[in-house]
Structures are given as C-alpha cells and as structure tokens.
Scaffold this motif. Structure first.
Motif, PDB file in Angstrom:
ATOM      1  N   ARG A  48       0.781  -1.263  -0.069  1.00 29.12           N
ATOM      2  CA  ARG A  48      -0.019  -0.053  -0.046  1.00 29.12           C
ATOM      3  C   ARG A  48       0.867   1.202  -0.053  1.00 29.12           C
ATOM      4  O   ARG A  48       0.808   2.254  -0.841  1.00 29.12           O
ATOM      5  CB  ARG A  48      -0.757  -0.066   1.158  1.00 29.12           C
ATOM      6  CG  ARG A  48      -2.187  -1.012   1.103  1.00 29.12           C
ATOM      7  CD  ARG A  48      -3.258  -0.873   2.205  1.00 29.12           C
ATOM      8  NE  ARG A  48      -2.718  -0.873   3.584  1.00 29.12           N
ATOM      9  CZ  ARG A  48      -2.565  -2.000   4.275  1.00 29.12           C
ATOM     10  NH1 ARG A  48      -2.988  -3.149   3.706  1.00 29.12           N
ATOM     11  NH2 ARG A  48      -2.088  -1.995   5.519  1.00 29.12           N
ATOM     12  N   SER A  49       1.881   1.101   0.844  1.00 28.53           N
ATOM     13  CA  SER A  49       2.839   2.333   1.054  1.00 28.53           C
ATOM     14  C   SER A  49       3.674   2.499  -0.297  1.00 28.53           C
ATOM     15  O   SER A  49       3.736   3.545  -1.055  1.00 28.53           O
ATOM     16  CB  SER A  49       3.691   2.112   1.997  1.00 28.53           C
ATOM     17  OG  SER A  49       4.810   1.364   2.039  1.00 28.53           O
ATOM     18  N   SER A  53       4.155   5.852  -2.868  1.00 31.47           N
ATOM     19  CA  SER A  53       5.267   6.325  -2.941  1.00 31.47           C
ATOM     20  C   SER A  53       5.828   6.103  -4.543  1.00 31.47           C
ATOM     21  O   SER A  53       6.482   7.077  -5.156  1.00 31.47           O
ATOM     22  CB  SER A  53       6.376   5.386  -2.150  1.00 31.47           C
ATOM     23  OG  SER A  53       7.679   6.059  -2.413  1.00 31.47           O
ATOM     24  N   THR A  54       5.396   4.947  -5.394  1.00 33.02           N
ATOM     25  CA  THR A  54       5.735   4.969  -6.524  1.00 33.02           C
ATOM     26  C   THR A  54       5.046   6.110  -7.495  1.00 33.02           C
ATOM     27  O   THR A  54       5.781   6.626  -8.460  1.00 33.02           O
ATOM     28  CB  THR A  54       5.416   3.408  -7.303  1.00 33.02           C
ATOM     29  OG1 THR A  54       6.042   2.458  -6.491  1.00 33.02           O
ATOM     30  CG2 THR A  54       5.716   3.396  -8.476  1.00 33.02           C
ATOM     31  N   THR A  55       3.825   6.231  -7.128  1.00 35.52           N
ATOM     32  CA  THR A  55       3.083   7.288  -7.942  1.00 35.52           C
ATOM     33  C   THR A  55       3.784   8.574  -7.646  1.00 35.52           C
ATOM     34  O   THR A  55       4.215   9.308  -8.800  1.00 35.52           O
ATOM     35  CB  THR A  55       1.591   7.457  -7.561  1.00 35.52           C
ATOM     36  OG1 THR A  55       1.036   6.220  -7.554  1.00 35.52           O
ATOM     37  CG2 THR A  55       0.952   8.477  -8.154  1.00 35.52           C
ATOM     38  N   ASN A  56       4.204   8.998  -6.502  1.00 36.89           N
ATOM     39  CA  ASN A  56       5.010  10.194  -6.134  1.00 36.89           C
ATOM     40  C   ASN A  56       6.223  10.293  -7.025  1.00 36.89           C
ATOM     41  O   ASN A  56       6.758  11.298  -7.801  1.00 36.89           O
ATOM     42  CB  ASN A  56       5.072  10.508  -4.871  1.00 36.89           C
ATOM     43  CG  ASN A  56       3.922  10.824  -4.032  1.00 36.89           C
ATOM     44  OD1 ASN A  56       2.955  11.324  -4.757  1.00 36.89           O
ATOM     45  ND2 ASN A  56       3.902  10.413  -2.934  1.00 36.89           N
ATOM     46  N   SER A 326      10.969  17.285  -1.728  1.00 40.90           N
ATOM     47  CA  SER A 326      10.079  16.245  -1.958  1.00 40.90           C
ATOM     48  C   SER A 326      10.396  14.699  -1.720  1.00 40.90           C
ATOM     49  O   SER A 326       9.925  13.727  -1.174  1.00 40.90           O
ATOM     50  CB  SER A 326       9.216  16.574  -3.162  1.00 40.90           C
ATOM     51  OG  SER A 326       8.083  15.404  -3.325  1.00 40.90           O
ATOM     52  N   ALA A 327      11.664  14.526  -2.487  1.00 40.45           N
ATOM     53  CA  ALA A 327      12.092  13.134  -2.529  1.00 40.45           C
ATOM     54  C   ALA A 327      12.494  12.891  -0.704  1.00 40.45           C
ATOM     55  O   ALA A 327      12.566  11.878  -0.397  1.00 40.45           O
ATOM     56  CB  ALA A 327      13.458  13.246  -3.170  1.00 40.45           C
ATOM     57  N   VAL A 332      11.504  10.050   4.330  1.00 36.49           N
ATOM     58  CA  VAL A 332      11.135  10.065   5.788  1.00 36.49           C
ATOM     59  C   VAL A 332       9.787   8.987   5.892  1.00 36.49           C
ATOM     60  O   VAL A 332       9.859   8.279   6.957  1.00 36.49           O
ATOM     61  CB  VAL A 332      10.784  11.170   6.227  1.00 36.49           C
ATOM     62  CG1 VAL A 332      10.030  11.423   7.658  1.00 36.49           C
ATOM     63  CG2 VAL A 332      12.075  12.234   6.207  1.00 36.49           C
ATOM     64  N   GLU A 333       8.991   9.098   5.004  1.00 39.68           N
ATOM     65  CA  GLU A 333       7.704   8.379   5.043  1.00 39.68           C
ATOM     66  C   GLU A 333       7.995   6.672   4.906  1.00 39.68           C
ATOM     67  O   GLU A 333       7.805   5.743   5.631  1.00 39.68           O
ATOM     68  CB  GLU A 333       6.825   8.762   3.960  1.00 39.68           C
ATOM     69  CG  GLU A 333       6.113   9.860   4.419  1.00 39.68           C
ATOM     70  CD  GLU A 333       5.256  10.486   3.113  1.00 39.68           C
ATOM     71  OE1 GLU A 333       5.281   9.700   1.986  1.00 39.68           O
ATOM     72  OE2 GLU A 333       4.605  11.482   2.816  1.00 39.68           O
ATOM     73  N   GLN A 334       8.978   6.497   3.886  1.00 35.17           N
ATOM     74  CA  GLN A 334       9.439   4.991   4.055  1.00 35.17           C
ATOM     75  C   GLN A 334      10.258   4.722   5.012  1.00 35.17           C
ATOM     76  O   GLN A 334      10.050   3.647   5.525  1.00 35.17           O
ATOM     77  CB  GLN A 334      10.407   5.096   2.472  1.00 35.17           C
ATOM     78  CG  GLN A 334       9.557   5.274   1.302  1.00 35.17           C
ATOM     79  CD  GLN A 334       8.573   4.206   1.121  1.00 35.17           C
ATOM     80  OE1 GLN A 334       8.809   3.123   1.287  1.00 35.17           O
ATOM     81  NE2 GLN A 334       7.420   4.858   0.665  1.00 35.17           N
ATOM     82  N   ASN A 335      10.960   5.607   5.633  1.00 35.39           N
ATOM     83  CA  ASN A 335      11.528   5.205   6.847  1.00 35.39           C
ATOM     84  C   ASN A 335      10.625   4.674   8.280  1.00 35.39           C
ATOM     85  O   ASN A 335      10.973   3.820   8.744  1.00 35.39           O
ATOM     86  CB  ASN A 335      12.415   6.431   7.364  1.00 35.39           C
ATOM     87  CG  ASN A 335      13.916   6.358   6.497  1.00 35.39           C
ATOM     88  OD1 ASN A 335      14.087   5.512   5.974  1.00 35.39           O
ATOM     89  ND2 ASN A 335      14.198   7.673   6.748  1.00 35.39           N
ATOM     90  N   ASP A 336       9.445   5.471   8.113  1.00 35.84           N
ATOM     91  CA  ASP A 336       8.672   5.049   9.110  1.00 35.84           C
ATOM     92  C   ASP A 336       7.804   3.622   8.876  1.00 35.84           C
ATOM     93  O   ASP A 336       7.743   2.859   9.688  1.00 35.84           O
ATOM     94  CB  ASP A 336       7.280   6.165   8.989  1.00 35.84           C
ATOM     95  CG  ASP A 336       7.738   7.563   9.611  1.00 35.84           C
ATOM     96  OD1 ASP A 336       8.966   7.480  10.216  1.00 35.84           O
ATOM     97  OD2 ASP A 336       7.290   8.271   9.270  1.00 35.84           O
ATOM     98  N   ILE A 337       7.959   3.423   7.404  1.00 32.34           N
ATOM     99  CA  ILE A 337       7.241   2.169   6.955  1.00 32.34           C
ATOM    100  C   ILE A 337       8.366   1.163   7.514  1.00 32.34           C
ATOM    101  O   ILE A 337       8.143  -0.094   8.018  1.00 32.34           O
ATOM    102  CB  ILE A 337       6.883   2.104   5.837  1.00 32.34           C
ATOM    103  CG1 ILE A 337       5.714   3.098   5.510  1.00 32.34           C
ATOM    104  CG2 ILE A 337       6.335   0.718   5.101  1.00 32.34           C
ATOM    105  CD1 ILE A 337       5.517   3.151   3.890  1.00 32.34           C
TER     106      ILE A 337
END
Length: 852
Positions: A48-49, A53-56, A326-327, A332-337
C-alpha cells in the motif's frame, strides 16, 4: 553421556527423526509456512505504501525530466543568441526561437502535472512563464539590432548620413571653384587664379587623406581589428583637419581680396560650412564610440537578457530544490514504514531462533558430533599419532570419504596454485599480467589510503616495436620483450610491480613514492630501456614513451590511475619528450574519442581512407590552377565520416603522424597521374601542429617528391594561423627548409586567428587563404565585406596571392574578381570530387575553354 544418550533415544523414538532428510523436510515446511504468513502480512503493508510512493516517484521523475529538458532548451537558446551576435544567420535565429518556444511548451506541460501544480512549485512556474516571454521578446530585439548595421553601430548613421552629405558638399564646392577658374579666362586675375587653383588642389588632397584616415578609424573601431592604432588614427584625422582649415583660411582670404564673383564666394562659404559641419559630426562619432553604447546590443544584453537569464536559472534551481525536498519527505515516510517492518522482523527473528535451536539439536546428534569425532581423529593422525575411531564412525564409507577429501584437497590446492600463476602472469615474460596488476594496485591504494601515503603508476610502450616485429619476425620481437621485462625488473625495487599488459605495453606500480620520486624512477627506466638491445646477433634500438599518474593527485581508483597514466603516455608521445606526468589541463580524451582512435588505427591499416579533391579556379581567366586534397573515411559501420569527426582526435593522440605521410604520398601520386594526362595543376595539402613541429618533415616531403618524380612547385602545404603560432620559431625553421625545396606555403583560414603581422612578414608564405566564414556573408554583412577587401589589399601589398574559400554564387565571384582576388574555391566552382570525377571535370573544363 547418560543425559546425551537419553535425549538421543527420545528423539529417535519419533519416526520422523529416523531420517536426516525427513528431519530437514519437517523443519523446512514449518519455517516456510511461517515465512509465507509473515510475507503476506508484511507485503500488504508495504504494498500500500509502495503504490503511493511509486506514484509520487514517477511524477517526480517526469517533472525532473521536464525541468532538465527545460534547462537544456534555455541553454541552447542562450548559446544560439550568443552565436547569433558573433555570426548572424537565420538558422541560428530560428534555433533561438524554437528552443524558447519548446521551453514554453515544456513549462505548459509542467503546469498540467498534478504533482507539480501545487505549493511553492506552482508559484515558481507562474513566475517562469512571463520571464520566458520577456526573454523571447528581448532576444528578438537584440537580434534585430544585430542584423541592422545602423542600429548595431549608432555611429554608422552619422557616417552614412549627415557626414557623408557634408563630405560631398565640400568636394562639390571645391570642384565648382576649380571648374569656374578653368572656364573663366580673366587675364587681370590670372596670377591669382593659378595661386587659388594650387591651394584648392592641396586642400582637396588633404581632405581626401583625412577622409581615408577617418574611414580606417571606423573600420578598426567597428571591426575591433587593431584597437591599439585607434589613438594614432584619431590624431591623424585631427591633424589633417587642422591642415585643411589652414588651407581653407588662405583660400577665404584670397577670394575675399581678389574676387567678386558671387558663385566663387558662395562656394568658398559652402566649403567652410561643410568642413565645420563634418567636424561636428566627427566629434559626435568619437563621443558615441567612447562609451559603452557604441554597440546597440550591449545595453540590451546587460540590462535585459543577462538578468532575465540569471532569473530563469535561479527559478530552475528552485524547482530542482523543491524536487529534492519532496524526495526527502518521501524518504522519511518510507523510513517510518521500515521501522514498522523492523518491529515485525524481531518477532520473525525470535521464531527463526527457535527453529535454529531445534535444528541445532537435530544436527548436533545426527551429523556434527560424528563428523567432529572423525575430524579429531584425522587431525591426530596428521600429527603422527595412531588413533582408533569410535565404532559408530568406523564405517568404511566415512573412512573412504575422509581419504577422498584429503586427496582431493591436495590435488585441488596444487592445481589451484598452478592456475593462479597462469591466470595472473604473462606467459612470454613471466611478468604479472593486467589482472594481477589491477589486484595489487587496488590493494596498494587501500594501504596508501589508510596510511596517507602516495603511490605511482607508470604506463609505457615501445616505439618502433611493430616495425621490428614485422621486419625481423615475431621470434626477435618476443626475445626483445623478454629483455625489456628483465631490464625493468633489474631497475626496480622488490616492493614494486612490473606487468606486461599486452603487445609492447607495460605498467609499473611504485609504492610509497611522491611525484618527484616517481619522475626520477621513470627517468631511470627511460634511460635503461633506450640502451641498445643485442637480440640474435641484431643490435636493436627502440624508443620508449612513459606516462606517470600519482595517487591521490591524479586519481583515487585503480581504473582512474590506469586511464590517466595512459593519457600521460600519449602526452609524452605528442610532445616527443618520452616522459610526461599526467596533467588534467591537457587531458582531452573521452570515451567517444578513444573509440574513434581505435577505429582510425584500423582504418589506416585496412585502406578505409580515401581522398577527394576540390578544384581552385583563377578569377582572372577562369582556368583550373589547382585542387585541395581532402581526406575522407569510409567507415564499415557508420559509412562516410567527414574529417571534422576524426582529424581532431588524430591530432590529439599523435595518430596524425601516421595519417599525414599517407595523405602526402597519395595526393602527390594522384596529381602526378593528372600531369601525365596533360592537366598541369597543383595540389594543396593541410598540415597539422604535429607535422609542422616534426623536424623530419622536409626530408619526408623530399623523399615523396623524388620517388614520384613530382615537381616541387606544384605542391602547396596549407597551415592555419593556430598551427603557425603554436611554436613560431620552430615552425619558421621547418617552413624555410621546405620553401628552399620549391614547395609553396599557404596560410589557411586567414582572419580567424591572432597571428602577428610580424610573423606573417617573416614566414616564407606565398599565399593567404581567406576563411570562408567571411566570404559566405560578405554580400550581406558590410563588416565581412570590409575584412575580405582589407585582406586582399594586405596580401597584395606583401606580394602574396589570395585564395577565397566559400564562394557559393555568381555575385560573390564577381565582387572578388572586381577586388582583384587571385583565386576562388567553393561550391560555386565545384564540390569535392573523387579522382575519376576530377579527371572528367578537368576534361570537360578543357573542352569548354577550347570551344571558347
């Protein structure tokens, strides 16, 4: 022992533990089930994440690509505008327009992307849009100004307007008085008539000289030809004007005292007014040319174009920073996951630990302990102690397996040592090969990095080795290479590595040396290798070229040091010094150039090169007087390759030294063939810096001429101003020697370099060849027209012939003929032709002349 046996008996009580294969199968199924369940749960979370992330990322990549293309389009437009200011042309103007239009189109695409159309990025894009529009409008204005000489040079409006009228009025007034004096036979005023006529003739001569000095000042100021002469030219104009004023005062007094004719008095007043008005215009011209507005495009470039360009680049940098931010946010979001996944992995690790403990128990009793007992027994036996294996490990299979492993290990070790030596050493010289050199070089770099020390890599190859190999045979060549390897080992330390890379190329690794030590050792190697070799009753001499690269100054990796030492070696070859330390300012190599270099070596050997000839006609009688030899390359993959794509590489690497003799010999042989057919024409050949600095050039030319029995006066050698000025003293010595043979020297592309007139006067030059960039635009650009006319006059004043390149139409031909240019060359005369086509062209040309 009792506890161990009881655990083993209990485990053996389960049917699954009767087989080691079943035990591992059970554990594998259990572990696989848990892993699959964990993977499904963790996978859904990550999936899901990842989609978000891929779209962004995809949109960010698209935006980054568009911004990169936008920057590239603006850079090309900027370059096109600068190029247009140097040499106005419609294709360059269209390039500027197209690139800015393309940039605006890319900007519109960015605004349509949802990810880019938000926040700070959107405001930046809205600022960029009017900036590009303003830049396009300002660029059009600048190019319009550049295209119009009156707008480009404000002083020209005065020169071609009021000042020209005042000049004509002055001459008209003087001529009117002269005609009246010649027409009226007033005996009473005859003495005054002669006196007045003499003063008028003197006044008119001074005026003409003043106008000539003024025009020369305008040419130098506008064309920036000789700025250091401008003060002198201004002084000449003012002195001549003062002289004319003195003469005019005398004429005024003479006419007022002795003449009453109203027409003469009116004409004298006209002279005074015209001279005064002309001087006012001249002072205005000096004022305009003295400030920064003497060119109409300077203020536009400084006040509008450059600030706008800087603003555009600033906004592009801001856009790229937005993408980076933005990257970082996505990271940071990926680090949380990742943190959440790590927590779940701890649970998985606990389960795997449990399985591992269970597996260890199984393996311990069924595999490890029996093998450990056998291993201990084998170690005791290796130490000479006689041992008895326990009954449970006394099986024949285990004993045979142990013996087989021992024998296999011995054989493998022996063969491995032999293969490693073969793989890492050269079979001819027994020196380390490229693979071993790279391994040691990498280790040496690691040690030097840890201890903060230096090391050096020397690349060398032998000159004339191919000639020895081809002439005396491979046996002599191999023996020579073996002696080279022995000499290298003898001159180096035990800690150094000398390797043969292949052919006549060797490399040397020096540890714990600085630049000075490396050069000293390289010099010693150079001196050692250049001594005479005694090989099978042959006394052989070979030159050697060495290139030195030092860690870390010239590279911090093995590949970079190898590449830069190779470049330094080619520097040594080009400079004929035999030894060179890598210098980044002289490194003009690239991957594409190395590819061209490799193919070009093959092209010379495989006869892929050929010559075309472009005729040169006399403007006086229209006859063909000579041809210029132009080299072409018939590439087996890329087809026809033009000289601009491979001659620079050949010059940079020294390969031009092999190409030039072939070109000379081929051109002379073809021209000799044309002479035998009755076409007594000359042939021109272009020389490079390498050729002009080659002390054996004259001997080579003399030998080629003697072998072909070709008259020296029909051979022309063309050199550019850049080639002539590279080392003028050395070039002078070589060209004088060639000139004594009767070979003619031509300065090619004259007007594009910065050669000194002093050198031009001293050099044994016969002809100047005007660069085609001036000739092509001379009908449309007054500056180019003035330059062409000035070069023709300059050449004739020095006693030189003139050839105009780039003659592409009849109007250019007629103007050059009017200006007494000697020869013309270009597409209007003929395109470059092959030898057979040239024969047909000359036959047809001769028939036309005979019919006329």
């Amino acid at each position: 022992m009792t506890n161990h046996s009881s655990w083993k008996d209990r485990l053996q009580g389960f049917p699954i533990f009767h087989s080691l294969r079943k035990q591992f199968l059970f554990l594998a199924i259990l572990l696989g089930t848990v892993v699959i369940a964990y993977t499904w749960i963790a996978g859904n979370t990550v999936s899901r994440s990842s989609k978000i992330s891929t779209t962004n990322i995809e949109e960010r990549i698209t935006v980054a690509d568009l911004i990169h293309r936008l920057r590239r389009a603006i850079i090309v437009a900027d370059d096109a505008l600068n190029l247009y200011l140097l040499a106005p042309s419609e294709p360059t103007r269209n390039t500027f327009r197209d690139r800015l239009a393309h940039a605006q189109h890319l900007l519109d695409q960015l605004l349509e992307i949802q990810w880019a159309g938000q926040g700070e990025m959107l405001s930046i894009l809205h600022v960029l849009k009017p900036l590009l529009s303003n830049l396009a409008a300002a660029g059009e204005t600048v190019m319009t100004v550049r295209q119009d000489a009156n707008l480009m040079y404000p002083s020209m409006r005065l020169a071609n307007g009021h000042m020209l009228d005042d000049h004509l009025n002055f001459l008209g007034g003087a001529n009117t008085i002269i005609q009246l004096l010649k027409k009226n036979n007033l005996t009473i005023n005859k003495k005054y008539d002669q006196q007045l006529l003499g003063q008028l003739y003197e006044l008119r001569d001074v005026w003409h000289r003043m106008i000539s000095s003024y025009r020369l000042y305008l040419i130098n100021r506008i064309g920036s030809l000789y700025n250091e002469t401008l003060p002198g030219q201004i002084h000449d104009v003012e002195m001549l004007y003062a002289t004319s004023q003195n003469d005019l005062k005398k004429i005024t007094r003479l006419t007022q005292r002795n003449y009453s004719d109203i027409e003469i008095l009116t004409s004298v007043e006209q002279l005074n007014n015209a001279a005064s008005n002309w001087m006012s215009g001249y002072k205005e011209v000096l004022k305009i040319n003295a400030d920064n507005h003497w060119r109409g495009d300077l203020s536009l470039m400084q006040d509008i174009i450059h600030p706008s360009m800087d603003k555009v680049y600033e906004k592009l940098d801001q856009l790229e920073n937005e993408i980076k931010q933005s990257a970082n946010l996505n990271l940071v979001e990926q680090n949380d996951i990742g943190d959440r996944v790590i927590h779940s992995l701890w649970g998985m690790a606990a389960f795997v630990l449990f399985i591992a403990v269970a597996s260890l128990i199984v393996v311990e009793f069924n595999f490890i302990r029996p093998i450990a007992e056998v291993a201990r027994s084998l170690k005791d036996e290796a130490h000479g102690r006689t041992v008895e294996l326990p009954l449970r490990v006394q099986a024949e299979e285990i004993r045979d397996l142990t013996d087989a492993f021992r024998e296999l290990r011995h054989q493998v070790h022996s063969r491995q040592m032999a293969l490693e030596h073969i793989a890492m050493h050269d079979s001819l010289t027994s020196l380390p090969n490229r693979a071993l050199l790279m391994d040691r070089l990498q280790q040496a770099i690691e040690n030097a990095r840890k201890r903060e020390r230096h090391l050096a890599l020397i690349m060398l190859d032998l000159d004339r080795f191919k000639e020895i190999n081809d002439t005396l045979g491979h046996q002599i060549g191999d023996a020579l290479l073996q002696q080279v390897g022995s000499r290298l080992r003898g001159v180096l330390r035990d800690s150094d590595t000398v390797a043969r890379l292949g052919g006549d190329e060797f490399a040397i690794l020096l540890t714990n040396v600085n630049d000075a030590n490396a050069l000293r050792i390289a010099t010693s190697i150079h001196d050692t290798l250049e001594k005479v070799y005694e090989v099978y009753e042959h006394s052989l001499y070979v030159g050697v070229s060495l290139g030195v690269a030092v860690y870390p100054h010239h590279g911090d990796s093995a590949d970079m040091l190898l590449q830069h030492s190779d470049v330094a070696m080619y520097m040594a070859k080009r400079s004929n010094t035999g030894l060179a330390l890598y210098d980044i300012s002289r490194d003009q190599h690239s991957v594409s150039q190395l590819s061209v270099l490799s193919d070009l070596r093959s092209a010379i050997e495989n006869d892929e090169l050929y010559l075309e000839y472009q005729p040169k006609l006399s403007l006086a009688d229209g006859r063909v007087t000579g041809v210029e030899a132009l080299v072409r390359w018939r590439h087996p993959v890329h087809g026809r390759v033009m000289p601009d794509d491979f001659i620079p590489t050949a010059e940079q690497t020294g390969l031009i030294k092999r190409l030039s003799p072939w070109l000379l010999e081929k051109a002379v042989r073809d021209c000799k063939h044309l002479h035998e057919l009755g076409h007594k024409i000359s042939v021109s050949i272009n020389l490079s810096v390498w050729d002009v600095q080659d002390g054996k050039l004259a001997d080579s030319i003399r030998l080629i001429l003697e072998q072909a029995q070709f008259p020296a006066e029909f051979l022309l050698l063309e050199i550019t101003e850049r080639v002539m000025m590279a080392e003028p003293d050395r070039a002078y010595q070589i060209l004088v020697e060639i000139d004594k043979m009767g070979v003619k020297i031509v300065i090619d592309d004259f007007g594009t370099g910065f050669s000194s007139l002093v050198y031009l006067k001293q050099m044994p030059v016969d002809t100047l060849k005007i660069d085609k960039s001036f000739v092509i635009n001379m009908l449309h650009d007054e500056s180019d027209s003035t330059i062409v006319h000035s070069i023709i006059e300059l050449a004739h004043n020095l006693g030189l012939d003139v050839v105009a390149e780039g003659v592409e139409n009849d109007q250019t031909w007629m103007w050059l003929k009017k200006w007494r240019c000697d020869y013309a060359q270009g597409y209007y005369v003929s395109h470059p032709l092959g030898l057979q086509e040239l024969e047909n062209y000359l036959n047809t040309f001769d028939q036309k002349i005979m019919l006329n």
